[in-house]
Design an enzyme around this catalytic site. Structure first.
Site, PDB file in Angstrom:
ATOM      1  N   SER A 197       0.850  -1.189   0.000  1.00 57.33           N
ATOM      2  CA  SER A 197       0.000   0.000   0.000  1.00 57.33           C
ATOM      3  C   SER A 197       0.891   1.247   0.000  1.00 57.33           C
ATOM      4  O   SER A 197       1.700   1.419  -0.909  1.00 57.33           O
ATOM      5  CB  SER A 197      -0.962  -0.032   1.189  1.00 57.33           C
ATOM      6  N   ASP A 417      -8.254  -5.719  -5.587  1.00 60.25           N
ATOM      7  CA  ASP A 417      -7.949  -4.643  -4.631  1.00 60.25           C
ATOM      8  C   ASP A 417      -9.011  -3.546  -4.689  1.00 60.25           C
ATOM      9  O   ASP A 417      -9.219  -2.936  -5.744  1.00 60.25           O
ATOM     10  CB  ASP A 417      -6.581  -4.052  -4.962  1.00 60.25           C
ATOM     11  N   HIS A 455      -6.937  -5.986  -0.879  1.00 60.50           N
ATOM     12  CA  HIS A 455      -5.853  -5.043  -0.613  1.00 60.50           C
ATOM     13  C   HIS A 455      -4.814  -5.626   0.337  1.00 60.50           C
ATOM     14  O   HIS A 455      -5.059  -5.758   1.537  1.00 60.50           O
ATOM     15  CB  HIS A 455      -6.415  -3.738  -0.051  1.00 60.50           C
TER      16      HIS A 455
END
Length: 541
Positions: A197, A417, A455
């Site tokens: 991320s 995601d 994610h």
């Protein structure tokens, strides 16, 4: 004290710190190699604590994002030297960092740990897990203290934005290497960085800006095109909330997900609840539009269908050119899906809304009364890029310095995601190929796209493969991306497919295995036998 007890005590210290260099005269009391680090002089940095932590005695906070009690994990940690430091490269910098050095069994390597969101804290599980594996490990708050969803610290502090953007990780690395050298008497043989991320963005920043910091980098789901990503967050929030009738409640997400799977699940040859490549899916939101005039959770209103299409389509300029990809079909449902990241539990209450608002309020316009409803894409994004791109965007496709230094990079992204559109990683990979050529790129970079993975993990697809934060996968390159990266760096063995596993139940049981294939290859079902067994798939274009 006689010379014999002193010798015994000195031997005990050497047994605890077998590779530490002890600078002392034979007649002086033995020196604690950890405590002496508090006196180490490092430019623009201050050591605030250097203390030996005996095995099983560390006490720390709950897990950084889940809030899980980590007491059992902390009790499993071996003895280590804990160093707390602050780096101040500018007058407005305050980069807090920690370096954990195994008291015994150092593997000769440094492991850098990335952040998430707007950073603001140190992930004690990650740094502890790396240290437990034998690494000298380091992590940082990236220059400010606070919640990863809070950007208020940035208001009026442009140097802190730079620290968050890239300088904080570099400073952490510089200080960690100096401490490791001092404690063990030798520099790390190899240095690695892993982040997902925002940590994936930090990872690419390191490869692009500081190409000699790390020999191997593991970058998951990178938020590297920061200005476009958070502009997407604002545009999607507008689509869902400016007209109250457009908001898609969480109760409708299962209907959307089921319709997507009904339309596209079998495109890859196996019905398994996973889209192998969601780009092939062209599900039309209008196909589940309410026809009776009475709204239910089993259909979408016309306004909701338009909002959904906006989220799928991504950002386009006034000529129709796509600026940034949209979110993939198939990622809508589940605990880590759109209900958390995109639509939220109520209008303008999703995580992406908080990130988008924080970015534009505190970093771009620096106005606490900024109103997202007045935002327009092209002029707004131009202001964002003029002001922040140099500090925050990690989109440089020229990785020649990193390549020349012998660096290796593994990039991965879950196709499902719901926080960072997965095609963004494909676009970045393609830009490197265009810039450096396919052969050069293949010599140091791999991209793995993960079907059914959300994610940084979660979702219906297999998500356990030695990615960022996964310190429990088998230590072999066939099942562990981190180990595959190290073999590439240290032995020159390039990674090929990696077997990922999906666990389910309590206690967790293996549900599925699949090969993760180096892009542009993907896993193709052979057409027979168990689709939950990786052996029945082959990597092919």
């Amino acid at each position: 004290m006689s010379s014999q007890p002193r010798a015994i005590l000195g031997l005990a210290v050497l047994l605890i710190f077998p590779v530490a260099q002890l600078a002392q005269s034979p007649a002086s009391p033995p020196t604690d190699p950890c405590a002496t680090l508090s006196k180490l002089q490092i430019p623009s940095a201050t050591i605030t604590q250097a203390q030996l932590v005996p095995a099983g005695t560390f006490s720390g906070p709950p897990a950084a994002f889940s809030g899980t009690d980590l007491t059992p994990f902390y009790k499993s940690l071996p003895a280590f030297c804990r160093v707390v430091a602050e780096a101040k490269p500018t007058a407005d910098s305050d980069i807090k960092l920690e370096v954990w050095l195994p008291a015994a069994g150092w593997n000769g390597k440094l492991q850098g740990i990335g952040n998430g969101g707007f950073a603001g804290l140190i992930d004690y599980y990650q740094i502890g897990a790396a240290m437990k594996k034998g690494y000298a490990a380091t992590a940082t708050d990236a220059g400010h203290t606070g919640s990863p969803v809070d950007a208020s610290w940035a208001l009026g502090h442009p140097e802190k934005v730079v620290d968050f953007g890239h300088r904080g990780i570099h400073e952490m690395t510089r200080v960690a290497k100096a401490l490791t050298q001092s404690f063990y008497g030798s520099a790390p043989k190899h240095s690695y960085f892993a982040g997902c991320s925002d940590g994936g963005r930090e990872a690419l920043m390191e490869a692009q800006r500081y190409p000699i910091d790390y020999d191997g980098i593991l970058a998951g789901a990178p938020a590297n095109y920061w200005s476009a990503l958070l502009s997407t967050a604002v545009i999607d929030t507008q689509a869902l909330t400016v007209d109250p009738a457009s908001f898609i409640p969480q109760s409708k997400l299962p209907t959307i997900a089921a319709a997507v799977l009904a339309a596209c699940d079998e495109l890859d040859g196996v019905r398994d609840g996973i889209l192998n490549d969601p780009r092939q899916c062209h599900f039309d939101p209008a196909s589940i539009q309410c026809k009776s005039g009475e709204e239910t959770d089993k259909c979408l209103t016309a306004s909701q269908a338009v909002a959904l299409k906006t989220i799928y389509d991504g950002l386009h300029d006034s000529t129709g050119h796509q600026i940034f990809p949209g979110f993939m079909r198939g990622a809508e449902d589940g605990p880590g899906g759109w209900g958390l990241w995109i639509t939220g539990p109520a209008p303008a209450r999703s995580l992406m809304t908080y990130f988008g608002f924080g970015f534009y309020t505190y970093m771009v316009y620096e106005k606490t009364d900024w109103n997202y409803k007045t935002f327009t894409l092209e002029p707004g994004m131009k202001v964002a890029e003029d002001k922040t791109a140099a500090a925050l965007n990690a989109t440089d496709a020229d990785l020649k310095p990193f390549h020349s230094a012998g660096g290796k990079l593994i990039l991965y992204h879950g196709w499902d995601d719901p926080a960072i559109p997965s095609v963004n990683s494909v676009n970045y990979y393609d830009s490197v190929v265009t810039t450096m050529g396919a052969a050069n790129t293949n010599s140091f970079l791999r991209l793995y796209m993960l079907p059914g993975v959300q994610h940084c993990g979660g979702g219906p697809g297999p998500d356990v493969f030695g990615g960022v934060g996964d310190w429990l996968s088998p230590d072999d390159p066939q099942h562990n991306a981190r180990v595959a990266l190290e073999q590439w760096v240290e032995k020159g063995t390039a990674p090929s497919s990696i077997i990922a596993t999906k666990y389910a139940g309590d206690p967790p049981q293996q549900k599925m295995t699949r090969p993760l294939c180096p892009y542009p290859e993907s896993a193709k079902y052979k057409g027979s036998a168990d689709p939950n067994d990786a052996a029945n798939f082959v990597c092919a274009k």
